[in-house]
Write an enzyme that holds these catalytic residues in place. Structure first.
Site, PDB file in Angstrom:
ATOM      1  N   ASP A  10     -34.158  18.932 -59.633  1.00  0.00           N
ATOM      2  CA  ASP A  10     -35.176  19.394 -60.583  1.00  0.00           C
ATOM      3  C   ASP A  10     -35.331  18.484 -61.794  1.00  0.00           C
ATOM      4  O   ASP A  10     -36.235  18.667 -62.599  1.00  0.00           O
ATOM      5  CB  ASP A  10     -34.828  20.817 -61.075  1.00  0.00           C
ATOM      6  CG  ASP A  10     -34.977  21.835 -59.964  1.00  0.00           C
ATOM      7  OD1 ASP A  10     -35.956  21.732 -59.223  1.00  0.00           O
ATOM      8  OD2 ASP A  10     -34.108  22.707 -59.834  1.00  0.00           O
ATOM      9  N   HIS A  22     -24.716  21.471 -60.167  1.00  0.00           N
ATOM     10  CA  HIS A  22     -25.038  22.071 -58.869  1.00  0.00           C
ATOM     11  C   HIS A  22     -23.805  22.744 -58.304  1.00  0.00           C
ATOM     12  O   HIS A  22     -22.692  22.242 -58.483  1.00  0.00           O
ATOM     13  CB  HIS A  22     -25.536  20.992 -57.888  1.00  0.00           C
ATOM     14  CG  HIS A  22     -26.273  21.555 -56.730  1.00  0.00           C
ATOM     15  ND1 HIS A  22     -25.643  22.039 -55.622  1.00  0.00           N
ATOM     16  CD2 HIS A  22     -27.592  21.746 -56.544  1.00  0.00           C
ATOM     17  CE1 HIS A  22     -26.546  22.495 -54.784  1.00  0.00           C
ATOM     18  NE2 HIS A  22     -27.745  22.337 -55.308  1.00  0.00           N
TER      19      HIS A  22
END
Ligand code: CMC
Length: 446
Positions: A367, A309
């Site tokens: 996700d 991320h």
């Protein structure tokens, strides 16, 4: 670092002093607004990784510590005690609603669940193979045509109808999403019901058949509601920045969130949840518990989807919550032996103990586990990013509002470092073709 009031940039032995903006959580931002005027320089920041493009009061993230808060409330508290619709209110209006406010808001969302009947014909224009994200983006934008009084591209007027437009979008995004699924599978559209909550109504519109009402298990409805809630905002991510960019030019809310859907679609952003499932299926097929995939990721040949991320350099707190929810809901559905869950666990264990991922601070993101839950619920893979979009709607709406309500908000217009040709003179076609005769089949107008 202490709280500096100013920062100095030294160019050609000359000091240029810039003020420092301080956020409520101690974020520091050097305000270089006057940099170009005083130095002829701009800053260069590939991927805007070190650029605060705005001030915002919606969401706080501390990526090093794995902290996420909506309007000051920790994500784990909201996940434990709130609902998607209550959290949507919080994100859009800044405060948790009172009982009366909640009731009025829920009623408004409920009242807006149906789409205009003639919108059904828009679906007929799409081939059955159309990706639901393409349909969603197009139809959200077209909503502005049905409600022109809310889509005037005049900020003052659009703000006057904001409350209605926000509830309308929150509600209809879910109806349009379910309709895109029904169309793709050649099934009749199912109308929303007046007596169902937000997430249950979505499941009803997805899975009810004529003469066969679909009643999800409570845990299934809760799991989907949780997924929506965990996606509800995430400060200046790619799609939200897109919404703000479009809004900064004065475009209406419908046009802005439609652009957000397009930005979300990509595999590095919201599309990652679909790619995670492809990856897990591929690993299942390989039968090696992910070793080959991890090696390829380390060689830079592919990416471990659902990992890494831009902001989190620690475990994404949303992934932590979803991992627990995943185990819970799969148990409820008797799917705890789902081989993809087992593979996900093994893959995560391997990756978080591998020096490559440790050095780069790559952890599972939101996700990584959401797809496994959605699969267990029966939602097909091409709807996963659509589910993300439904969840992200409150955030997009809140950020549009921040831009529209700020009298000082400027059109977003970044600069560039030009790397193309320097000036050169136009040459005729004959000159460019070394004197060859013109080919009229290629250039009918030449
Ligand atoms: N697998 C393998 N290596 C990775 C991964 C990954 N998933 N993510 C980053 N890296 C490596 C990358 O190769 C680079 O290595 P090196 O320094 O040797 O060149 C280093 O880590 C830094 O990567 P980056 O691309 O500079 O990092 P970024 O901040 O630009 O990218 C990201 C963030 C999310 C796009 C990236 O981590 C990624 O591609 N992850 C996979 C896709 C994904 O899961 N996306 C969902 C993000 S969370 C939900 C959302 O907001 O949409």
């Amino acid at each position: 670092m202490s709280n500096p009031e100013s920062a100095v940039i030294r160019i050609d032995n000359e000091n240029h002093v810039f003020p420092v903006r301080v956020g409520t959580q101690g974020d520091l931002g050097i305000d270089i607004g006057s940099l170009r005027a005083s130095t002829k320089c701009v800053t260069y920041d590939d991927g805007l990784a070190n650029t605060a493009a705005c001030e915002s009061a919606v969401t706080f993230i501390d990526g090093e510590k794995g902290i996420l808060r909506y309007r000051g409330y920790p994500i784990d508290q909201l996940a434990e005690s709130s609902t998607f619709i209550e959290t949507a209110y919080l994100i859009i209006y800044g405060e948790l609603p009172t009982r009366q406010q909640m009731s009025a808001f829920s009623q408004k969302v409920l009242r807006n669940a149906n789409v205009h009947e003639s919108m059904r014909h828009l679906f007929e224009g799409f081939p059955n193979s159309s990706p639901p994200m393409a349909i969603l983006s197009a139809l959200l934008n077209s909503l502005g045509c049905y409600y022109p009084e809310m889509a005037s591209n005049n900020r003052e007027r659009d703000l006057q109808t904001f409350d209605e437009a926000a509830a309308l979008l929150l509600s209809k995004v879910r109806t349009i999403a379910a309709m895109s699924y029904r169309m793709k599978h050649g099934r009749p559209f199912i109308y929303p019901r007046r007596d169902l909550g937000y997430s249950q109504n979505f499941l009803h519109m997805m899975f009810t058949e004529p003469y066969h009402e679909y009643y999800p298990h409570d845990d299934v409805t809760k799991a989907l509601d949780l997924i929506f809630l965990l996606h509800a905002d995430h400060e200046q991510n790619c799609s939200t920045s897109t919404v703000r960019m479009v809004a900064s030019g004065g475009a209406n809310l419908f046009a802005s969130v439609s652009a957000g859907v397009s930005a979300l679609w990509g595999p590095l952003h919201g599309g990652a949840n679909m790619q995670v499932m492809d990856m897990l299926e591929e690993i299942r097929h390989d039968g090696d518990n992910g070793s080959r995939f991890i090696e390829q990721a380390k060689d830079g040949k592919r990416r471990l989807m659902g990992f890494g991320h831009r902001v989190y350099k620690n475990y994404d707190p949303r992934a932590k919550i979803l991992k627990e929810a995943c185990t819970r809901v799969l148990k409820t559905l008797g799917a705890e032996d789902d081989p993809l869950l087992e593979i996900a666990h093994v893959l995560e264990e391997k990756a978080i103990h591998d020096p490559y991922f440790i050095e780069r601070k790559l952890y599972p993101n939101v996700d990584f586990y959401s797809g496994i839950i959605l699969r267990a619920i029966g939602i097909p893979q091409d709807m996963y990013t659509v589910i993300f979009a439904i969840g992200r709607m409150p955030g997009w709406i809140a950020h549009w509002k921040e831009v529209a309500e700020n009298p000082k908000s400027k059109i977003q217009r970044p600069r560039q470092i030009y790397t193309g040709h320097t000036e050169r003179n136009y040459q005729t076609m004959r000159e460019r073709s070394n004197g060859a005769a013109p080919d009229h089949t290629l250039e009918p107008h030449a």
